[in-house]
Motif scaffolding. Structure first.
Motif, short mmCIF file in Angstrom:
data_model
loop_
_atom_site.label_atom_id
_atom_site.label_comp_id
_atom_site.label_asym_id
_atom_site.label_seq_id
_atom_site.Cartn_x
_atom_site.Cartn_y
_atom_site.Cartn_z
N THR A 369 0.83 -1.21 0.00
CA THR A 369 0.00 0.00 0.00
C THR A 369 0.86 1.25 0.00
O THR A 369 0.62 2.18 -0.79
N ILE A 370 1.85 1.30 0.87
CA ILE A 370 2.63 2.53 1.04
C ILE A 370 3.41 2.87 -0.22
O ILE A 370 3.71 4.05 -0.47
N LYS A 371 3.71 1.89 -1.04
CA LYS A 371 4.42 2.16 -2.30
C LYS A 371 3.60 3.05 -3.23
O LYS A 371 4.15 3.74 -4.09
N GLU A 372 2.27 3.02 -3.06
CA GLU A 372 1.39 3.86 -3.88
C GLU A 372 1.23 5.26 -3.29
O GLU A 372 0.64 6.13 -3.92
N TYR A 373 1.73 5.46 -2.08
CA TYR A 373 1.53 6.75 -1.40
C TYR A 373 2.84 7.39 -0.99
O TYR A 373 2.91 8.10 0.01
N THR A 374 3.88 7.15 -1.76
CA THR A 374 5.15 7.80 -1.47
C THR A 374 5.11 9.26 -1.90
O THR A 374 4.26 9.68 -2.70
N LEU A 375 6.03 10.04 -1.36
CA LEU A 375 6.15 11.45 -1.73
C LEU A 375 6.29 11.58 -3.24
O LEU A 375 5.65 12.43 -3.87
N GLU A 376 7.13 10.75 -3.83
CA GLU A 376 7.40 10.85 -5.26
C GLU A 376 6.14 10.63 -6.10
O GLU A 376 5.87 11.38 -7.05
N LYS A 377 5.36 9.60 -5.74
CA LYS A 377 4.16 9.30 -6.53
C LYS A 377 3.08 10.37 -6.36
O LYS A 377 2.41 10.74 -7.33
N GLN A 378 2.89 10.86 -5.14
CA GLN A 378 1.87 11.88 -4.91
C GLN A 378 2.25 13.21 -5.54
O GLN A 378 1.41 13.93 -6.07
N ARG A 379 3.53 13.54 -5.49
CA ARG A 379 4.00 14.78 -6.12
C ARG A 379 3.80 14.73 -7.63
O ARG A 379 3.34 15.69 -8.25
N GLU A 380 4.13 13.60 -8.23
CA GLU A 380 3.96 13.43 -9.67
C GLU A 380 2.48 13.55 -10.06
O GLU A 380 2.15 14.10 -11.11
N ARG A 381 1.61 13.05 -9.20
CA ARG A 381 0.17 13.14 -9.46
C ARG A 381 -0.28 14.61 -9.49
O ARG A 381 -1.04 15.02 -10.38
N VAL A 382 0.18 15.41 -8.54
CA VAL A 382 -0.18 16.83 -8.51
C VAL A 382 0.31 17.53 -9.77
O VAL A 382 -0.44 18.28 -10.42
N ILE A 383 1.56 17.29 -10.14
CA ILE A 383 2.14 17.93 -11.32
C ILE A 383 1.38 17.55 -12.59
O ILE A 383 1.08 18.40 -13.45
N LYS A 384 1.04 16.29 -12.71
CA LYS A 384 0.32 15.82 -13.90
C LYS A 384 -1.03 16.52 -14.03
O LYS A 384 -1.43 16.94 -15.13
N ILE A 385 -1.74 16.68 -12.91
CA ILE A 385 -3.05 17.34 -12.93
C ILE A 385 -2.90 18.82 -13.28
O ILE A 385 -3.66 19.36 -14.10
N LEU A 386 -1.91 19.49 -12.68
CA LEU A 386 -1.72 20.92 -12.96
C LEU A 386 -1.33 21.15 -14.42
O LEU A 386 -1.79 22.10 -15.06
N ARG A 387 -0.49 20.27 -14.96
CA ARG A 387 -0.10 20.41 -16.37
C ARG A 387 -1.30 20.25 -17.30
O ARG A 387 -1.44 20.97 -18.29
N SER A 388 -2.15 19.29 -16.97
CA SER A 388 -3.32 19.06 -17.83
C SER A 388 -4.32 20.21 -17.73
O SER A 388 -5.01 20.53 -18.69
N TYR A 389 -4.39 20.84 -16.56
CA TYR A 389 -5.37 21.91 -16.33
C TYR A 389 -4.89 23.24 -16.90
O TYR A 389 -5.65 23.96 -17.54
N TYR A 390 -3.61 23.56 -16.67
CA TYR A 390 -3.09 24.88 -17.08
C TYR A 390 -2.20 24.81 -18.33
O TYR A 390 -1.72 25.84 -18.79
N HIS A 391 -1.95 23.61 -18.83
CA HIS A 391 -1.20 23.42 -20.09
C HIS A 391 0.16 24.10 -20.06
O HIS A 391 0.53 24.85 -20.96
N PHE A 392 0.91 23.86 -18.98
CA PHE A 392 2.27 24.41 -18.92
C PHE A 392 3.27 23.26 -18.87
O PHE A 392 2.96 22.15 -18.47
N ASN A 393 4.49 23.55 -19.28
CA ASN A 393 5.59 22.60 -19.17
C ASN A 393 6.68 23.25 -18.33
O ASN A 393 7.02 24.41 -18.53
N ASN A 394 7.20 22.50 -17.38
CA ASN A 394 8.27 23.04 -16.54
C ASN A 394 9.30 21.97 -16.27
O ASN A 394 9.09 20.82 -16.60
#
Length: 394
Positions: A369-394
């Motif tokens: 379970t915890i492998k799905e809730y690491t800092l790295e995975k949750q951070r990547e999820r936030v970035i993916k959503i923001l990129r799709s919403y605001y269409h930016f690349n960083n």
């Protein structure tokens, strides 16, 4: 791009370094992986006295601190809002040209104000709803409780108006269901401080199941339900005759009351208070020298201590409140119990003690379970959503 983040966490500055009361900021400073700079907008107290348990790593100037007026509590902020709010608006006005995307935690009047200003200046922004303010009013009584409830009601109305047009991250199924109907762009997230490297590689099973070492970590306040846990330990020993010990890590308004309760119940020999300990090697050793982690909270978001327990190979007993059922699946990686139920606590402990194979299965599934809730995975999820919403690349 620069990411500006408002956090409702007290920071301290002694002229040389910054410290903070909570580690929660570390999730957001890790976003320097994706942004040129992360700016933390936080209440800062300048003091020569060493305060704050956690040092703030400025990551070679990739993290900056934007000083906001200092306040001790949210209630103090609400009381002094007419004095604090104009200062914050001026600070935002002077700095917003350097902010490319803005994030704020709500419910909080400063968070709401900062998001409104960001939208006024057409800045991309997103909200993070950390908890249910209405359900955290246990510490108040009388008029203060009524006043706090009215403030919570007012803030919730403001939140509903703001999040209609921006991506919003929430903690747990309860908040998701509450706000999703207002905005299709509501997403569940777990703010995790567990890195992939923090997860234990080997599991440890207690040698004697009749001698179980329970661990509880958290603030000692009514909504954390520690009084019910103590009753549960008493029932476990009296009803089943097990040699159960409990270590409690934390401090708070209920500490003296709980210690007196333990004394009256004759549990001094098996319940130990260690006080507040920041997350460090000592806490990790406590996890790894315990057999079961137990969290009897009456209300929660997604508690970081549950993630820490799973990462350190402990089965978890926890109440089915807030975002906890998002992580803990009853009978799989832990046991879920109803809140405010000492009998259920005793029965859950009994269930584990009588089934070694269940403990082994729960530990293994907890590590998955915890492998799905690491800092790295949750951070990547936030970035993916923001990129799709605001269409930016960083």
């Amino acid at each position: 791009m620069n990411l500006a983040i408002f956090l409702n966490i007290r920071f301290y500055y002694d002229g040389e370094r910054y410290t903070a009361d909570e580690r929660y900021f570390e999730f957001w400073t890790s976003f320097t992986e994706y942004f040129k700079k992360v700016i933390l907008c936080v209440p800062v107290l300048t003091t020569r006295e060493r305060k704050g348990a956690f040092k703030v790593d400025l990551k070679k100037k990739k993290v900056e601190i934007c000083h906001l007026p200092y306040y001790e509590t949210t209630i103090e902020l609400d009381k002094n809002s007419f004095y604090i709010m104009p200062q914050v608006k001026k600070i935002v006005f002077n700095n917003i040209s350097e902010w490319d995307i803005v994030r704020a935690v709500v419910p909080n009047i400063l968070g709401i104000s900062i998001l409104n200003q960001a939208r006024l200046y057409s800045k991309p922004c997103f909200a993070y709803i950390r908890g249910n303010y209405k359900k955290s009013l246990y510490e108040f009584t009388g008029f203060k409780k009524i006043a706090a409830y009215l403030i919570a009601q007012f803030l919730e109305l403001r939140i509903k108006n703001i999040i209609k047009n921006i991506p919003t991250f929430v903690v747990g199924e309860e908040l998701y269901n509450k706000f999703q109907k207002l905005n299709a762009s509501v997403f569940k997230i777990v703010v995790s401080l567990i890195s992939t490297n923090d997860i234990v590689k080997e599991i440890t099973i207690p040698a004697r199941l009749q001698k179980i070492r329970l661990l509880n970590i958290g603030r000692l306040s009514p909504e954390k339900g520690v009084s019910y846990l103590i009753n549960g330990v008493y029932k476990t020993r009296e009803k089943y005759g097990y040699d159960v010990t409990l270590t409690i890590v934390g401090s708070g308004m209920e500490e003296s009351h709980l210690k007196e309760k333990i004394k009256k119940m004759g549990l001094n020999g098996c319940v130990k208070f260690l006080g507040y300990i920041p997350y460090n090697s000592e806490i990790i050793n406590l996890y790894r020298n315990s057999d079961v982690f137990i969290l009897p909270s009456l209300t929660e978001g997604v508690p970081k201590v549950i993630l820490e327990a799973l990462a350190n190979g402990l089965p978890v007993i926890a109440t089915s409140v807030g975002g906890i059922p998002e992580i803990i699946k009853d009978g799989e990686n832990g046991i879920l119990i109803p809140p405010a139920d000492s009998e259920a606590i005793a029965n859950a402990i009994h269930r584990l003690i009588n089934n070694k194979n269940l403990i082994i299965d729960m530990i293994k599934k907890g590590l998955e379970t915890i492998k799905e809730y690491t800092l790295e995975k949750q951070r990547e999820r936030v970035i993916k959503i923001l990129r799709s919403y605001y269409h930016f690349n960083n």
